[in-house]
Design an enzyme around this catalytic site. Structure first.
Site, PDB file in Angstrom:
ATOM      1  N   GLY A 142       0.789  -1.351  -0.174  1.00 42.94           N
ATOM      2  CA  GLY A 142       0.300  -0.188   0.211  1.00 42.94           C
ATOM      3  C   GLY A 142       1.345   1.401   0.350  1.00 42.94           C
ATOM      4  N   GLU A 143       0.864   1.658   1.057  1.00 45.50           N
ATOM      5  CA  GLU A 143       1.351   2.965   1.406  1.00 45.50           C
ATOM      6  C   GLU A 143       2.139   3.572   2.716  1.00 45.50           C
ATOM      7  OE1 GLU A 143       2.580   5.314  -1.400  1.00 45.50           O
ATOM      8  OE2 GLU A 143       3.988   6.180   0.135  1.00 45.50           O
ATOM      9  N   SER A 144       3.044   2.933   2.793  1.00 44.12           N
ATOM     10  CA  SER A 144       4.021   3.071   4.749  1.00 44.12           C
ATOM     11  C   SER A 144       4.005   3.719   5.010  1.00 44.12           C
ATOM     12  CB  SER A 144       5.622   2.510   3.909  1.00 44.12           C
ATOM     13  OG  SER A 144       6.189   3.746   3.670  1.00 44.12           O
ATOM     14  N   HIS A 182       4.962  -8.010  -4.592  1.00 44.40           N
ATOM     15  CA  HIS A 182       4.089  -8.761  -4.294  1.00 44.40           C
ATOM     16  C   HIS A 182       3.221  -9.708  -4.026  1.00 44.40           C
ATOM     17  CE1 HIS A 182       2.415  -4.466  -3.080  1.00 44.40           C
ATOM     18  NE2 HIS A 182       3.415  -3.895  -4.218  1.00 44.40           N
ATOM     19  N   GLU A 223       1.628 -11.725  -2.676  1.00 43.22           N
ATOM     20  CA  GLU A 223      -0.372 -11.152  -2.791  1.00 43.22           C
ATOM     21  C   GLU A 223      -0.910 -11.109  -4.326  1.00 43.22           C
ATOM     22  OE1 GLU A 223       1.673  -9.105  -1.431  1.00 43.22           O
ATOM     23  OE2 GLU A 223       0.637  -7.268  -1.854  1.00 43.22           O
ATOM     24  N   CYS A 229       5.811  -5.121   0.513  1.00 41.48           N
ATOM     25  CA  CYS A 229       6.056  -4.310  -0.089  1.00 41.48           C
ATOM     26  C   CYS A 229       6.033  -2.591   0.591  1.00 41.48           C
ATOM     27  CB  CYS A 229       4.852  -2.824  -1.563  1.00 41.48           C
ATOM     28  SG  CYS A 229       5.554  -2.295  -1.988  1.00 41.48           S
ATOM     29  N   ARG A 249       6.568   0.355  -7.944  1.00 42.99           N
ATOM     30  CA  ARG A 249       7.228   1.502  -6.661  1.00 42.99           C
ATOM     31  C   ARG A 249       7.469   0.441  -5.742  1.00 42.99           C
ATOM     32  NH1 ARG A 249       3.310   5.480  -4.485  1.00 42.99           N
ATOM     33  NH2 ARG A 249       5.314   6.666  -4.669  1.00 42.99           N
TER      34      ARG A 249
END
Ligand code: GLN
Length: 191
Positions: free
Chosen positions: A41-43, A171, A173, A73, A132
């Site tokens: 996601g977005e850390s 990823h 998943e 990620c 990313r």
């Protein structure tokens, strides 16, 4: 951990392996889990939410006291002990004695797929989906490197384990290949 990111895909991966996971986001839910998955996601968003939910110390302490954890990620970033050039006030849970670089592969390769040699799960290469993605910039001798990828002529570590903590820059998943989730359950959690 269901604060932000692709936690549903992790749940589906474990369902394929006949493990019923739970989506957790409160301190009382997180204090009861046997193992924690931190999704992609977005850390920065995940760490801000974790802070405002009062979860940072709880998760750090649970990880430090041996709860198995798996991060992909953004999850890898949050399980690292430090970040190269962190966004202002970006907190991490820590656990793996390494430093990661966020968005390391640069603009030209923001998203790509590559076959990875990942001997811990077998001979057949694992298709890594990188979005990313970070890479591991530095790591302590205790950190086991499970997979690397060449970028700009240098081998970059993209899957690591330290004791009961597993992290991938890509990823697993998002592919149908469940071998890394299975490795987490069987080898890291010992189930
Ligand atoms: N670049 C993102 C971050 O720094 C991670 C991207 C991802 O999880 N796919 O948090």
């Amino acid at each position: 951990m269901a604060l932000q990111g692709d936690f549903r895909e992790h749940l589906l991966a474990f369902q394929d392996l006949e493990i019923e996971g739970n989506l957790v986001k409160t301190a009382s839910e997180i204090s009861k889990v046997d193992a924690l998955v931190i999704p992609g996601g977005e850390s920065t968003t995940i760490s801000k939410l974790a802070k405002s939910f009062g979860l940072l110390d709880l998760i750090s302490e649970r990880i430090a006291s041996g709860m198995p954890a798996f991060g992909t990620c953004a999850g890898m970033i949050l399980l690292s002990n430090s970040i190269v050039d962190p966004a202002s006030s970006q907190d991490v849970f820590g656990g793996i004695d390494m430093q990661v670089r966020r968005n390391a592969f640069g603009r030209q390769t923001e998203s790509f797929e590559a076959d990875l040699d990942f001997q811990a799960i077998g001979e057949e290469p694992f298709r890594g989906v990188f979005i990313r993605a970070p890479w591991v910039e530095k790591f302590a001798p205790e950190v086991e490197i499970l997979a690397s990828i060449e970028s700009g002529g240098i081998q970059r570590s993209v899957a690591v384990r330290q004791g009961s903590i597993l992290a991938t820059a890509f990823h697993p998943e998002l592919t149908g290949d469940r071998r890394i989730h299975n490795y987490f359950l069987n080898e890291v959690c010992g189930k």
